[in-house]
Design a protein around this motif. Sequence first.
Motif, PDB file in Angstrom:
ATOM      1  N   THR A  61      44.012  34.806  45.107  1.00  9.04           N
ATOM      2  CA  THR A  61      44.854  35.079  43.946  1.00  9.04           C
ATOM      3  C   THR A  61      46.336  35.042  44.276  1.00  9.04           C
ATOM      4  OG1 THR A  61      44.698  37.474  44.359  1.00  9.04           O
ATOM      5  CG2 THR A  61      43.060  36.496  42.870  1.00  9.04           C
ATOM      6  N   ASP A  62      46.688  35.267  45.539  1.00 10.75           N
ATOM      7  CA  ASP A  62      48.079  35.191  45.991  1.00 10.75           C
ATOM      8  C   ASP A  62      48.079  35.223  47.519  1.00 10.75           C
ATOM      9  OD1 ASP A  62      47.714  37.910  46.752  1.00 10.75           O
ATOM     10  OD2 ASP A  62      48.533  38.615  44.857  1.00 10.75           O
ATOM     11  N   ASP A  71      36.909  27.329  31.446  1.00 12.75           N
ATOM     12  CA  ASP A  71      36.662  28.685  30.968  1.00 12.75           C
ATOM     13  C   ASP A  71      35.479  29.256  31.726  1.00 12.75           C
ATOM     14  OD1 ASP A  71      38.678  28.516  29.120  1.00 12.75           O
ATOM     15  OD2 ASP A  71      37.368  27.719  27.550  1.00 12.75           O
ATOM     16  N   LEU A  72      35.562  30.538  32.025  1.00 11.12           N
ATOM     17  CA  LEU A  72      34.474  31.194  32.731  1.00 11.12           C
ATOM     18  C   LEU A  72      33.229  31.179  31.871  1.00 11.12           C
ATOM     19  CD1 LEU A  72      33.729  32.709  35.274  1.00 11.12           C
ATOM     20  CD2 LEU A  72      34.345  34.832  34.126  1.00 11.12           C
ATOM     21  N   ASN A  73      32.138  30.718  32.427  1.00 15.50           N
ATOM     22  CA  ASN A  73      30.887  30.633  31.698  1.00 15.50           C
ATOM     23  C   ASN A  73      30.480  32.016  31.200  1.00 15.50           C
ATOM     24  OD1 ASN A  73      28.040  30.236  31.055  1.00 15.50           O
ATOM     25  ND2 ASN A  73      28.257  28.306  32.157  1.00 15.50           N
ATOM     26  N   THR A  74      29.962  32.048  29.963  1.00 12.93           N
ATOM     27  CA  THR A  74      29.585  33.337  29.383  1.00 12.93           C
ATOM     28  C   THR A  74      28.294  33.885  29.973  1.00 12.93           C
ATOM     29  OG1 THR A  74      28.483  32.165  27.576  1.00 12.93           O
ATOM     30  CG2 THR A  74      30.759  32.862  27.210  1.00 12.93           C
ATOM     31  N   ASN A  95      39.049  39.452  38.358  1.00 10.80           N
ATOM     32  CA  ASN A  95      40.115  38.700  39.016  1.00 10.80           C
ATOM     33  C   ASN A  95      40.370  37.323  38.402  1.00 10.80           C
ATOM     34  OD1 ASN A  95      40.485  40.740  40.882  1.00 10.80           O
ATOM     35  ND2 ASN A  95      39.087  39.847  42.380  1.00 10.80           N
ATOM     36  N   THR A  96      39.645  36.971  37.346  1.00 11.79           N
ATOM     37  CA  THR A  96      39.753  35.603  36.827  1.00 11.79           C
ATOM     38  C   THR A  96      41.168  35.269  36.361  1.00 11.79           C
ATOM     39  OG1 THR A  96      38.955  36.379  34.685  1.00 11.79           O
ATOM     40  CG2 THR A  96      37.335  35.426  36.193  1.00 11.79           C
ATOM     41  N   LYS A  97      41.857  36.182  35.717  1.00 14.77           N
ATOM     42  CA  LYS A  97      43.218  35.901  35.249  1.00 14.77           C
ATOM     43  C   LYS A  97      44.155  35.653  36.425  1.00 14.77           C
ATOM     44  CE  LYS A  97      43.043  38.222  30.762  1.00 14.77           C
ATOM     45  NZ  LYS A  97      43.636  39.285  29.903  1.00 14.77           N
TER      46      LYS A  97
END
Length: 314
Positions: free
Chosen positions: A145-146, A5-8, A195-197
Amino acid sequence: MNTSDLNTMTIVDRINNVSDNTNLTGTDDDVVLAKIEVSSICKFNCSFCSRQYIRSNDPDRLDKNMDLDTLKGIITTLKSRYKNLKEIGLFYMGESGFNPNLKEMYKYLKDNGYFTFLTTNASYIKYILEAIPYIDSLKVSWNYTDIDDFNKKTNSSYKYQDFMDLIDNIDKLYYTCHEYGKTLSVSTILDDVKNTKAYEQQLNGFHYDFHYYIPLQNNGGYLEEGCDGIVGTFDIPRKVVPCWSLFKAVYVDILGNIRPCCYSHKMKCGVIDNNTIRFTTEEKDDYVVESNMKKLHLEGKIPDECSKCLRYQK
């Protein structure tokens, strides 16, 4: 596959925590890690990499492989100076997978008691697969991402099957790591939190054990222009703390030049020549005085050479 998970915390806060140091002496006793550039060959021309700066300003450094005897000499020379040297990675700017001596190099390091590590872009893995039994920590740098994002960032024109072959290389690294009881990590340069997703979706396309994000540093970036003239994308200032790279590590390029940190390839502070490390003691030519830089860092000041790096922004 595990995804982190991305750090808060903010990107800058995360780097602050990693970089904050205590008990630094500013002497050779601080150094525990070395990165050595055993290959300066790379198929890509990534927009976030200093390779484009090197191509224009230090072309003699490009497209070379180091031989085993040269590496042995460098290790012996480094150990004679840095008594606490424990960890060695055989990579820096180029893609080490292009060096046919990689297995013998890592075996030599393990035979001499070092913890070994390697970061690769997985573009050519034949020699990495052979070396995995002697690599303690292997990581793939994956920042796309692609395929369109890949071609844009690497300034390449990969076709779909080429792109899938690259992903297949990562799977081969993963399965070979597990064959020898090791794990494979993946790091992603986080250029935009939005862009995380998309990154997570792409990461589901291949196998790995651990994944984490690192900030886009552009080898001195986050500014409108970094140390090497590479364009950055982030401008939040951070507190001044002693720089881990400068104090704890030593960086040796393919020509034997010693660099003060891994984020600027404009600076060099010494050279390994005839099994001797020579550091400059006065400012001249294109050398920097590493000891003077460390002194300023410990005083909470920003050396001119570091003023464009994220680690020392005002």
